[in-house]
Design an enzyme around this catalytic site. Structure first.
Site, PDB file in Angstrom:
ATOM      1  N   ASP A  73      47.923  49.687  45.783  1.00  0.00           N
ATOM      2  CA  ASP A  73      48.562  49.618  44.461  1.00  0.00           C
ATOM      3  C   ASP A  73      48.734  50.930  43.695  1.00  0.00           C
ATOM      4  OD1 ASP A  73      47.574  47.178  45.265  1.00  0.00           O
ATOM      5  OD2 ASP A  73      46.453  46.780  43.448  1.00  0.00           O
ATOM      6  N   GLU A 122      47.034  38.802  40.477  1.00  0.00           N
ATOM      7  CA  GLU A 122      46.557  40.184  40.458  1.00  0.00           C
ATOM      8  C   GLU A 122      47.548  41.057  39.681  1.00  0.00           C
ATOM      9  OE1 GLU A 122      44.218  40.657  44.667  1.00  0.00           O
ATOM     10  OE2 GLU A 122      46.369  40.959  44.798  1.00  0.00           O
TER      11      GLU A 122
HETATM   12  C1  FRU Z   1      46.070  44.198  44.765  1.00  0.00           C
HETATM   13  C2  FRU Z   1      44.567  44.373  44.785  1.00  0.00           C
HETATM   14  C3  FRU Z   1      44.033  44.391  43.372  1.00  0.00           C
HETATM   15  C4  FRU Z   1      42.750  45.162  43.512  1.00  0.00           C
HETATM   16  C5  FRU Z   1      43.117  46.189  44.556  1.00  0.00           C
HETATM   17  C6  FRU Z   1      42.013  46.573  45.473  1.00  0.00           C
HETATM   18  O1  FRU Z   1      46.710  44.697  45.878  1.00  0.00           O
HETATM   19  O2  FRU Z   1      43.969  43.377  45.566  1.00  0.00           O
HETATM   20  O3  FRU Z   1      43.870  43.103  42.809  1.00  0.00           O
HETATM   21  O4  FRU Z   1      42.351  45.740  42.306  1.00  0.00           O
HETATM   22  O5  FRU Z   1      44.181  45.644  45.302  1.00  0.00           O
HETATM   23  O6  FRU Z   1      42.368  47.643  46.284  1.00  0.00           O
END
Ligand code: FRU
Length: 506
Positions: free
Chosen positions: A44, A226
């Protein structure tokens, strides 16, 4: 200071300065104008913020391997949203856990008190994910924390009072997106809390009050919620609030995707106009997309150009993953519905090289543009519009026989992408498939923008109403370009523009 110590110190400083990295553009599948880390794992985009003339991109990063691992915040900067320079890692895991996704704000009024000598701090708000607590299955392993920087994001100090929001007993409790709510002069946090969004507010980024929640009975619930975002966009003189909620899995074309809701927000509650999900992108590869902070009325979105379905398997080396191009968001009405639109930022035009344009091009059967493109690297932008709205397909191909197809099927009124013959597809069984997307526009006129890099296409149809982002891995660069139409179609304005790389070293 002893001489030996000075030498050791200088050597350490040298190591730190050489830590600033550039991607090797000659790597197979290396994106040439999309950000990808020089080496190792990225997911992300985090903490995207405009500050002192620089765009900052932080991102989920694991510096020791090409697969997901203990999360850090990597860092890259750009003056123009197009050319990114990788910087030293910004945030490292600590005793409270890994550094999961979150956001960053410029605390211009110094509400946090972290500012110094009139300098406004950059404040990062992120999730601490404690792997030890996770194993104990208390469900309380995710908490929200903050850190600040007084030197434009280079060095960060974690707040001694972390976590600022302890876990109330919700297993998935993460990805805070914070913004300033001017009418009530307070910070708002939009937090993904398993199957809903919880809103918090704060006067100073340290003390947070729970305000409300949204979504347990709305939208898509094929996976965990998320990476949310909340912001207003003016539409026909009215403020419309956009709530983005990423979801994994459960996307319209499998795996990870971004849904959004439109509605009203009053500093406490978000009231959606409709409980129906709308999708930000119908391709398989635009996840965790959120907007930059501190860009005034402009809303610039960027996503992670991958999908949890196969992100850990894609055949790139020595890194994994890239981001989408930055996109300007807007709103558009179609009948009584309003949709979010995404278009590539104008800054991308700086990459335009030579091309050609032609008016009134009839395509019946196949139009081979290969000879005219003079571009063997597969980096280009193709724009056309048509009043005839007939079926068409655009094929990127190479001598190895790989094909990446993007098109519109009139009978079903759907756009589609097909990567079933696009090259390397066998690393995951769901990768080499066809994706489809509705055409929302009711106009008897269609406009298409297609952006292609070495290993990705981004389709912006009907002025950004339907978006498809897909990655692919051809055996050799895509060097051929054809447009086909069985029914026949007239392209009123056809424009091909070669693009030059904007990243890294040659
Ligand atoms: C989304 C996610 C988020 C988390 C991160 C962990 O892709 O699962 O919810 O904060 O990636 O790397």
């Amino acid at each position: 200071m002893s001489k030996a110590f000075t030498t050791a110190f200088l050597f350490a400083a040298f190591l730190v300065s050489t830590h600033i990295k550039a991607q090797k553009l000659s790597d197979k599948y290396r994106p040439q104008f999309h950000f990808s880390p020089k080496a190792n794992w990225m997911n992300d985009p985090n903490g995207m913020v405009f500050h002192n003339g620089i765009y900052h991109l932080f991102y989920q990063y694991y510096p020791n391997d090409k697969i997901w691992g203990p999360m850090h915040w990597g860092h890259a900067t750009s003056k123009d949203l197009v050319s990114w320079q990788e910087q030293p890692i910004a945030l490292y895991p600590d005793s409270l856990g890994y550094i999961f996704s979150g956001s960053a704000v410029v605390d211009a009024k110094n509400t946090s008190g972290f500012g110094k000598d009139g300098k406004a701090p950059l404040v990062a708000i992120f999730t601490h994910h404690d792997p030890v607590l996770e194993k104990q299955k208390t469900g309380k392993h995710e908490t929200q924390s903050i850190a600040y920087s007084l030197d434009d994001g280079k060095n960060w100090t974690k707040y001694s009072g972390n976590p600022v929001i302890p876990n109330p007993g919700i297993t998935d409790f993460r990805d805070p997106k914070v913004s300033w709510y001017e009418p009530q002069k307070k910070w708002m946090m939009t937090l993904a809390t398993k199957d809903r969004i919880t809103f918090y507010s704060s006067p100073n980024l340290k003390d947070w009050t729970r305000e409300s929640e949204f979504g347990v009975d709305a939208g898509s619930h094929g996976g965990v919620w998320e990476c949310p975002d909340l912001f207003p966009i003016m539409h026909n003189g009215k403020e419309v609030w956009v709530l983005i909620v990423n979801i994994n899995p459960g996307g319209p074309n499998k795996g990870s995707a971004g849904q959004y809701f439109l509605g009203d927000f009053d500093g406490k509650d978000f009231k959606a106009y409709s409980k129906e999900t709308k999708w930000l992108d119908f391709g398989a590869d635009n996840y965790a997309a959120v907007t930059f902070s501190n860009t005034g009325n402009r809303r610039v979105l960027m996503g992670w150009m991958s999908n949890w379905q196969y992100a850990n398997q894609v055949p790139t080396d020595p890194w994994r993953s890239a981001n989408t191009v930055a996109r300007d968001l807007g709103l558009k009405s179609v009948g009584r519905e309003i949709y979010l639109t995404s278009l590539p930022v104008k800054e991308l035009n700086a990459l335009n090289t030579t091309g050609f344009s032609q008016k009134n091009v009839n395509v019946k059967g196949e139009l081979d543009l290969t000879g005219k493109t003079k571009n063997t690297t597969g980096l280009f932008r193709l724009d056309f519009d048509t009043k005839s709205v007939g079926d068409f397909s655009i094929t990127l191909a190479n001598k190895a026989g790989n094909e990446m197809v993007i098109g519109y099927d009139k009978a079903s009124n759907q756009y589609y992408t097909d990567r079933s013959k696009s090259g390397k597809i066998d690393f995951e069984k769901g990768f080499g498939v066809k994706h489809s997307a509705p055409r929302f526009s009711k106009d008897a006129y269609m406009d298409i923008t297609l952006i292609a890099d070495v290993a990705s296409i981004e389709l912006f149809a009907d002025h950004g109403l339907t978006i498809m982002t897909d990655i692919f891995f051809p055996d050799e660069p895509m060097s051929q370009l054809t447009i086909k139409s069985v029914s026949g179609i007239t392209l009123d304005n056809l424009k091909y523009t070669g693009l030059k790389p904007s990243m890294g070293q040659k």
